[in-house]
Design a protein around this motif. Structure first.
Motif, mmCIF file in Angstrom:
data_model
loop_
_atom_site.group_PDB
_atom_site.id
_atom_site.type_symbol
_atom_site.label_atom_id
_atom_site.label_comp_id
_atom_site.label_asym_id
_atom_site.label_seq_id
_atom_site.Cartn_x
_atom_site.Cartn_y
_atom_site.Cartn_z
ATOM 1 N N VAL A 105 145.587 91.714 11.748
ATOM 2 C CA VAL A 105 145.018 90.410 12.123
ATOM 3 C C VAL A 105 145.462 90.051 13.543
ATOM 4 O O VAL A 105 144.657 89.580 14.357
ATOM 5 N N LEU A 106 146.716 90.286 13.841
ATOM 6 C CA LEU A 106 147.212 90.011 15.193
ATOM 7 C C LEU A 106 146.527 90.914 16.215
ATOM 8 O O LEU A 106 146.074 90.440 17.267
ATOM 9 N N THR A 107 146.455 92.190 15.901
ATOM 10 C CA THR A 107 145.825 93.151 16.810
ATOM 11 C C THR A 107 144.372 92.782 17.055
ATOM 12 O O THR A 107 143.908 92.798 18.195
ATOM 13 N N ASP A 108 143.667 92.418 15.994
ATOM 14 C CA ASP A 108 142.259 92.026 16.105
ATOM 15 C C ASP A 108 142.084 90.787 16.980
ATOM 16 O O ASP A 108 141.056 90.623 17.627
ATOM 17 N N ALA A 109 143.114 89.943 17.012
ATOM 18 C CA ALA A 109 143.070 88.729 17.842
ATOM 19 C C ALA A 109 143.485 89.012 19.288
ATOM 20 O O ALA A 109 143.558 88.093 20.102
ATOM 21 N N GLY A 110 143.764 90.279 19.587
ATOM 22 C CA GLY A 110 144.106 90.643 20.955
ATOM 23 C C GLY A 110 145.590 90.561 21.284
ATOM 24 O O GLY A 110 145.968 90.632 22.456
ATOM 25 N N ILE A 111 146.413 90.430 20.278
ATOM 26 C CA ILE A 111 147.852 90.339 20.507
ATOM 27 C C ILE A 111 148.434 91.754 20.542
ATOM 28 O O ILE A 111 148.155 92.574 19.666
ATOM 29 N N ASP A 112 149.219 92.021 21.561
ATOM 30 C CA ASP A 112 149.879 93.318 21.721
ATOM 31 C C ASP A 112 151.111 93.331 20.819
ATOM 32 O O ASP A 112 152.177 92.861 21.209
ATOM 33 N N VAL A 113 150.942 93.847 19.613
ATOM 34 C CA VAL A 113 152.020 93.821 18.627
ATOM 35 C C VAL A 113 153.179 94.717 19.061
ATOM 36 O O VAL A 113 154.343 94.363 18.845
#
Length: 134
Positions: A105-113
């Protein structure tokens, strides 16, 4: 598109219900695990927690690391409560699926995990570890 673990669990429950109704699976058979492992109330509670998490992440515009971790903490704490309330159905497989979903979900939102976790000196796989009881 990201698939929620609950969607997979629900499909397995429905499949086993159909097989029981058709007489090809006995309710007390070891293969009929899904009905006991993922009751409807558990799946609904997890979906509610994941709905809130997704909404939280969608509300980000330029989140700080603290904001992102706070969102992860909220969903993990909600899942902790659900796990406890439902007699600990979150086992190894569910844990892996939920942790992967939280990351996706974070990755899909563009967050560099990778960057997010590196700045906290933790491995990406440890994203939920600080709060997770399951």
């Amino acid at each position: 598109m990201i698939t929620r673990p609950t969607a997979k669990w629900g499909r397995e429950v429905q499949d086993q219900r159909r097989r029981i109704a058709a007489g090809t699976l006995a309710e007390d058979d070891d293969e009929a695990y899904a009905l006991a492992l993922w009751p409807e109330a558990f799946i609904a509670a997890v979906d509610t927690a994941l709905d809130a998490y997704e909404a939280d992440v969608r509300s980000f515009s330029s989140p700080s690391d603290d904001e992102v971790f706070a969102s992860v903490e909220r969903v993990v704490m909600a899942l902790n409560a659900i796990d406890e309330e439902h007699d600990s159905p979150i086992e190894t497989g569910e844990r892996e699926e939920l942790c992967e979903y939280i990351d996706e979900v974070l990755t899909d939102a563009g967050i560099d995990v990778d960057g997010l976790t590196a700045r906290r000196n933790i491995d990406r796989a440890e994203l939920t570890d600080e709060w997770r009881e399951w």
